[in-house]
Design a protein around this motif. Structure first.
Motif, short mmCIF file in Angstrom:
data_model
loop_
_atom_site.label_atom_id
_atom_site.label_comp_id
_atom_site.label_asym_id
_atom_site.label_seq_id
_atom_site.Cartn_x
_atom_site.Cartn_y
_atom_site.Cartn_z
N GLN A 225 -3.79 12.68 6.43
CA GLN A 225 -3.96 12.44 5.07
C GLN A 225 -3.12 10.66 4.56
O GLN A 225 -2.42 10.47 5.19
CB GLN A 225 -2.66 13.14 3.61
CG GLN A 225 -1.65 12.86 3.85
CD GLN A 225 -0.69 13.98 3.00
OE1 GLN A 225 -0.91 13.23 1.43
NE2 GLN A 225 0.45 14.41 3.29
N THR A 226 -3.94 10.17 3.87
CA THR A 226 -3.06 8.40 4.22
C THR A 226 -2.18 8.60 2.80
O THR A 226 -2.35 8.69 1.67
CB THR A 226 -5.15 7.95 3.61
OG1 THR A 226 -6.15 7.84 4.60
CG2 THR A 226 -4.35 6.83 3.57
N LEU A 227 -1.00 7.92 3.32
CA LEU A 227 -0.34 8.03 2.15
C LEU A 227 -0.11 6.75 2.45
O LEU A 227 -0.63 5.67 2.96
CB LEU A 227 0.90 8.18 2.71
CG LEU A 227 1.52 9.43 3.53
CD1 LEU A 227 2.67 10.28 4.23
CD2 LEU A 227 1.62 10.47 1.99
N ILE A 228 0.40 5.68 0.46
CA ILE A 228 0.47 4.54 0.18
C ILE A 228 2.15 4.29 -0.33
O ILE A 228 3.02 4.75 -0.93
CB ILE A 228 -0.34 4.38 -1.36
CG1 ILE A 228 -1.97 5.38 -0.75
CG2 ILE A 228 -0.48 3.12 -1.55
CD1 ILE A 228 -2.60 4.51 -0.22
N PRO A 229 1.82 3.30 0.69
CA PRO A 229 3.76 2.76 0.09
C PRO A 229 3.53 2.61 -0.82
O PRO A 229 2.56 1.50 -1.50
CB PRO A 229 4.38 0.90 1.33
CG PRO A 229 2.56 2.02 2.28
CD PRO A 229 1.50 2.38 1.90
N VAL A 230 4.57 2.62 -2.16
CA VAL A 230 4.60 2.15 -3.10
C VAL A 230 4.97 0.57 -3.04
O VAL A 230 3.74 0.46 -4.38
CB VAL A 230 6.37 3.03 -3.80
CG1 VAL A 230 7.43 1.80 -3.39
CG2 VAL A 230 6.28 2.72 -5.08
N GLU A 235 -4.51 -4.55 -3.32
CA GLU A 235 -5.91 -5.10 -2.88
C GLU A 235 -6.30 -4.69 -1.35
O GLU A 235 -7.14 -3.84 -1.07
CB GLU A 235 -5.92 -6.71 -2.58
CG GLU A 235 -7.87 -7.22 -1.75
CD GLU A 235 -8.01 -8.60 -2.04
OE1 GLU A 235 -8.78 -8.91 -1.86
OE2 GLU A 235 -6.54 -9.37 -2.57
N GLU A 236 -4.94 -4.50 -1.06
CA GLU A 236 -5.17 -3.49 0.29
C GLU A 236 -4.43 -1.76 -0.17
O GLU A 236 -5.92 -1.09 0.77
CB GLU A 236 -3.91 -3.50 1.13
CG GLU A 236 -3.19 -4.72 1.43
CD GLU A 236 -4.51 -5.10 3.02
OE1 GLU A 236 -4.58 -4.12 3.91
OE2 GLU A 236 -4.80 -6.27 3.00
N VAL A 237 -4.51 -1.39 -1.12
CA VAL A 237 -5.03 0.03 -1.92
C VAL A 237 -6.19 0.59 -1.26
O VAL A 237 -7.07 1.26 -1.22
CB VAL A 237 -4.21 0.42 -3.08
CG1 VAL A 237 -4.45 1.70 -3.37
CG2 VAL A 237 -2.57 0.23 -2.77
N ALA A 238 -7.28 -0.43 -2.62
CA ALA A 238 -8.69 -0.64 -2.58
C ALA A 238 -9.70 -0.12 -1.22
O ALA A 238 -9.82 -0.23 -0.97
CB ALA A 238 -9.09 -1.24 -3.26
N ILE A 270 -10.17 -2.04 -9.53
CA ILE A 270 -9.54 -3.07 -8.57
C ILE A 270 -10.30 -4.16 -8.10
O ILE A 270 -10.20 -5.10 -7.90
CB ILE A 270 -8.22 -2.58 -7.66
CG1 ILE A 270 -6.98 -1.71 -9.05
CG2 ILE A 270 -7.90 -3.50 -6.95
CD1 ILE A 270 -6.16 -2.60 -9.64
N ILE A 271 -11.07 -3.10 -7.20
CA ILE A 271 -12.74 -3.85 -6.46
C ILE A 271 -13.14 -4.64 -7.33
O ILE A 271 -13.16 -5.82 -6.64
CB ILE A 271 -13.30 -2.78 -5.89
CG1 ILE A 271 -12.87 -1.67 -5.31
CG2 ILE A 271 -14.25 -3.33 -4.98
CD1 ILE A 271 -13.41 -0.23 -4.27
N ALA A 359 -11.06 -10.87 3.39
CA ALA A 359 -10.75 -9.96 1.97
C ALA A 359 -10.93 -8.66 1.73
O ALA A 359 -10.05 -7.84 2.15
CB ALA A 359 -11.32 -10.33 0.62
N THR A 360 -12.13 -8.29 2.62
CA THR A 360 -12.34 -6.86 3.69
C THR A 360 -11.63 -6.27 4.93
O THR A 360 -11.54 -5.23 5.00
CB THR A 360 -13.70 -6.73 3.40
OG1 THR A 360 -14.33 -7.20 3.96
CG2 THR A 360 -14.21 -6.70 1.96
N ASN A 361 -10.81 -7.56 5.23
CA ASN A 361 -9.86 -7.09 6.43
C ASN A 361 -11.45 -7.13 7.76
O ASN A 361 -10.70 -6.08 8.79
CB ASN A 361 -9.59 -5.75 6.48
CG ASN A 361 -7.85 -5.99 6.04
OD1 ASN A 361 -7.40 -6.99 5.95
ND2 ASN A 361 -6.95 -5.24 5.43
N GLN A 362 -12.51 -7.30 7.88
CA GLN A 362 -13.12 -7.62 8.92
C GLN A 362 -13.43 -9.01 9.51
O GLN A 362 -13.40 -8.28 11.17
CB GLN A 362 -14.94 -7.53 7.91
CG GLN A 362 -15.71 -6.56 7.13
CD GLN A 362 -17.12 -7.03 6.78
OE1 GLN A 362 -16.90 -8.07 5.93
NE2 GLN A 362 -17.79 -5.98 6.83
#
Length: 466
Positions: A225-230, A235-238, A270-271, A359-362
């Motif tokens: 699973q992908t866990l999201i730090p609080v 933007e990184e979540v998206a 958000i996106i 912005a999209t980490n490309q």
């Protein structure tokens, strides 16, 4: 709080919406005419079939001087979901007209993330008044959310979720879901946790429904699973949702404990929000919201226009330095605007691609040089092609071979300058932890204007073109 976010959409009568699912002008006009006529019953009858999102659109479409009258007419048709769908500026205006108890009642109807969105922009004194009016459980959840940084996963997440221990069977889970009235009513995924309440897996509701009761939930769940730090930026979540095609994801605190979840409907918002912000920042237009108060809009735009004025003066200084050359050959005054303008357009293209890639980490440290070389070759090819066309046109119009060759060289030089500026400036700002979407335009425009003027006029001076 009850969960209303994932409820089924209400089908709208065809006559009220156009082909793009927007409220028709005639319908809005009919509502406003009823408001002006003080026909409350007519207003309520017209608004009653609308989905909460469309009611929010109707309020936003209503002119400011009629908005309070509309809200008064449909008061009990405005609930927490309508308020959560409102534009930030309009929502703030509406909330200012409500008592703390009314705001609290709306917040209590919503998931924590939507309630936080309503409360977070209020003045501190108003926030405290609303929080005091909430039930203790709701108040604790919202206060915890407000303790996290703005635009972080902690602000975005919902606290309402289903979590079960790994040792339960499918039958235990089903009995728990059917026997607990306080559980949220809309969900599609169950989180499995260890005794420390740390997530160890997820299980789709469809898997549970198709598995015998005696099977352990640990044998059904998916452990990856992908866990999201609080504290992760929204933007990184998206980006994680986009990269891993997530529908929902668990949010964990610094100790790895499950504290909430984020669902894809939050991320879609958000996106859209982040993309709009980046576009507006590139232009220096502020938030760009048509409901934003005029003084705020004027201040934001004026700030960037003053900065651009300074860069324009710098470009004019370059021109003044070569005033003698321009006096000898008036054609330069026309040609230099083309050179600088084409450079600016080319740089804008490159800058837009670069900012989007960042912005999209490309665009990362591993492929930065490849990106720079790519734009280098693109700018050379464009410079040669456009420079040749401009030189040909110059030769046909002015019959001056020397001037045509200088224009050809200046177009290539400024095209290369535009390509490198458009990629290097955003990357450099990003490395300095400065948002490239906000400040890139000013620097890139200055570089292309100054270099365009300097290349053309400098070459003309160097070769003493008359």
């Amino acid at each position: 709080m009850s969960d209303t976010r994932l409820s089924d959409p209400v089908e709208q009568p065809e006559s009220e919406l156009d082909e793009d699912d927007r409220l028709k002008h005639d319908f809005v006009r009919a509502v406003l005419d009823a408001v002006e006529a003080d026909d409350t019953d007519e207003v309520r009858d017209l608004v009653e079939p609308l989905h909460p999102a469309d009611i929010a659109d109707l309020i936003e479409l209503t002119p400011g001087d009629q908005r309070r009258a509309l809200i008064a007419a449909i008061g009990d048709q405005i609930d927490g979901e309508v308020i959560s769908e409102l534009n930030d500026w309009v929502r703030e205006e509406l909330i200012d007209s409500l008592s703390p108890h009314q705001v609290a009642s709306f917040a209590a109807e919503l998931d924590t993330d939507d309630a936080v969105a309503i409360i977070e922009d209020m003045e501190e004194a108003d926030q405290r008044a609303v929080l005091r009016a909430l039930d203790p459980d709701d108040r604790a959840a919202i206060e915890e959310a407000l303790s996290y940084p703005e635009e972080s996963a902690g602000r975005l997440m919902q606290r309402e979720l289903i979590a079960v221990p790994e040792h339960w069977t499918v039958g235990d889970v089903l009995d728990y879901l059917r026997g607990s009235e306080e559980l949220q009513t809309d969900f599609w995924e169950i989180f499995v946790v260890d005794p420390g309440h740390r997530p160890v897996g997820t299980c789709h509701l469809s898997w549970i429904l198709r598995t015998p009761r005696v099977v352990s939930i640990g044998d059904v769940m998916k452990r990856e699973q992908t866990l999201i730090p609080v504290d992760l930026d929204q933007e990184e979540v998206a980006l994680r949702f986009q990269k891993y095609a997530l529908i929902s994801a668990a949010v964990v605190d610094s100790s790895g404990r499950l504290v909430g979840m984020i669902t894809v409907d939050d991320v879609v918002h958000i996106i859209s929000e982040e993309a709009g912000e980046d576009i507006l920042r590139l232009s220096g237009a502020g938030e760009g919201d048509i409901n934003e108060p005029l003084p705020s809009t004027i201040r934001t735009r004026m700030t960037w226009l003053l900065i651009n004025l300074g860069t324009a003066i710098l470009a004019a200084t370059v021109i003044a330095f070569f005033s003698g050359t321009i006096a000898k050959l008036v054609a330069l005054s026309a040609l230099m605007t083309i050179v600088s303008g084409m450079g600016g357009n080319a740089a804008t293209q490159t800058m837009a691609v670069t900012v989007r890639a960042l912005a999209t980490n490309q665009l990362t440290t591993s492929n930065t040089w490849r990106m720079i070389l790519r734009e280098w070759w693109i700018s050379i090819a464009n410079g040669i092609a456009l420079g040749f066309l401009m030189a040909l046109g110059c030769q046909l119009y002015y019959h001056d071979t020397a001037l045509s060759l200088i224009l050809f060289a200046a177009m290539i030089i400024n095209s290369i300058n535009a390509g490198l500026s458009g990629v290097l400036i955003p990357i450099g700002l990003d490395r300095l932890r400065i948002d490239p979407a906000i400040t890139s335009t000013v620097f890139v425009t200055t570089m292309t204007d100054c270099m365009g003027f300097f290349a053309l006029l400098g070459l003309a001076t160097l070769f003493n073109v008359h």
